[in-house]
Write an enzyme that holds these catalytic residues in place. Structure first.
Site, PDB file in Angstrom:
ATOM      1  N   HIS A  36       3.750  -1.911   3.610  1.00 60.90           N
ATOM      2  CA  HIS A  36       3.731  -0.626   2.904  1.00 60.90           C
ATOM      3  C   HIS A  36       5.091  -0.421   2.244  1.00 60.90           C
ATOM      4  O   HIS A  36       6.123  -0.583   2.905  1.00 60.90           O
ATOM      5  CB  HIS A  36       3.467   0.520   3.889  1.00 60.90           C
ATOM      6  N   ASP A  47       0.819  -1.219   0.000  1.00 65.36           N
ATOM      7  CA  ASP A  47       0.000   0.000   0.000  1.00 65.36           C
ATOM      8  C   ASP A  47       0.851   1.266   0.000  1.00 65.36           C
ATOM      9  O   ASP A  47       1.985   1.267   0.479  1.00 65.36           O
ATOM     10  CB  ASP A  47      -0.865   0.049   1.265  1.00 65.36           C
ATOM     11  N   HIS A  52      -6.059   2.983  -4.510  1.00 66.77           N
ATOM     12  CA  HIS A  52      -5.950   3.301  -3.077  1.00 66.77           C
ATOM     13  C   HIS A  52      -6.248   4.791  -2.861  1.00 66.77           C
ATOM     14  O   HIS A  52      -5.604   5.436  -2.036  1.00 66.77           O
ATOM     15  CB  HIS A  52      -4.542   2.921  -2.589  1.00 66.77           C
ATOM     16  N   HIS A  90      -5.354   9.756  -0.490  1.00 63.79           N
ATOM     17  CA  HIS A  90      -5.186   9.057   0.782  1.00 63.79           C
ATOM     18  C   HIS A  90      -5.376  10.037   1.945  1.00 63.79           C
ATOM     19  O   HIS A  90      -4.524  10.161   2.839  1.00 63.79           O
ATOM     20  CB  HIS A  90      -3.790   8.430   0.846  1.00 63.79           C
TER      21      HIS A  90
HETATM   22 ZN    ZN Z   1      -2.816   3.393   2.807  1.00 64.66          ZN
END
Ligand code: ZN
Length: 221
Positions: A215, A69, A119, A123
């Site tokens: 991540h 991510d 995503h 964000h």
């Molecule tokens: Zn995220």
């Protein structure tokens, strides 16, 4: 899962109100309990309280899915090198803004055969408080960047912070997205933990078919 929770909560409140009739504290207590259940449901993606997310694969094979991510970032090429060396395909849930910052890295992710997911565009830290239309905008804007950058359109979506609520659920339906959750997360083990601890946390929670969420924003990962 969410239906059981609702029924349990409903029964619990009824019994409680019946047992302590007339007391204002009972209503206050039920309200606080309800708030706690809603907050819990918003943050625990595995619960499927507002949105049914895919959190693992039912399989008898020893296999897991790696999903990264928040990239692409300056660290992503190192991740790509490692994946290539070990002949592993992963899924990258990319942020629209980050793709604009690192277009070459994004091209490399595609060229090396990894899967791309949405995503959101920015964000936002306020994801949990956005209106449905703003949430749709976030998802569609990211899709635009993905398409413009040569990614194949799909319906894979990962909610930032794993937060879901009724507005986000509506936005999913309108944009035809499928929410991909996780079972094993690096979420709580960000920058302050060392590599050994990260490795330990991932391996101890691992099961067949687990979706792992690291991540690609830190070298330690
Ligand atoms: Zn995220």
């Amino acid at each position: 899962m969410k239906h059981y929770l609702f029924i349990l909560f409903y029964l619990f409140c009824n019994v409680f109100i019946y047992a302590f009739q007339g007391s204002l504290w009972v209503y206050l207590f039920c309200f606080l309990m309800f708030s706690a259940v809603v907050i819990w449901g918003s943050f625990d993606i595995g619960l499927g309280y507002f949105v049914n997310s895919i959190t693992h694969k039912r399989t008898k094979i020893k296999e897991v899915a790696l999903t990264f991510d928040d990239g692409p970032t300056e660290f992503t090429p190192k991740f790509l090198d490692l994946l290539k060396e070990n002949n592993i395909k992963a899924t990258f849930f990319c942020i629209g803004k980050q793709i604009e910052k690192h277009p070459e890295t994004f091209q490399r992710i595609i060229a090396e055969g990894h899967t791309i997911g949405n995503h959101t565009f920015s964000h936002s830290n306020n994801t949990g408080f956005l209106s449905t239309s703003k949430m749709i905008e976030e998802i569609e804007k990211c899709d635009e960047v993905l398409l413009k950058s040569g990614s194949v359109q799909n319906n894979l979506y990962r909610p930032p912070f794993g937060v879901t609520n009724p507005n986000i659920a509506k936005a999913f339906r309108k944009t035809h997205k499928k929410s991909i959750g996780w079972k094993c997360s690096f979420f709580a083990i960000r920058l302050h933990e060392d590599e050994k601890k990260i490795y330990q946390k991932v391996t101890e929670g691992l099961k067949k078919g687990s979706i792992i969420l690291p991540h690609d924003t830190s070298e330690k990962t």
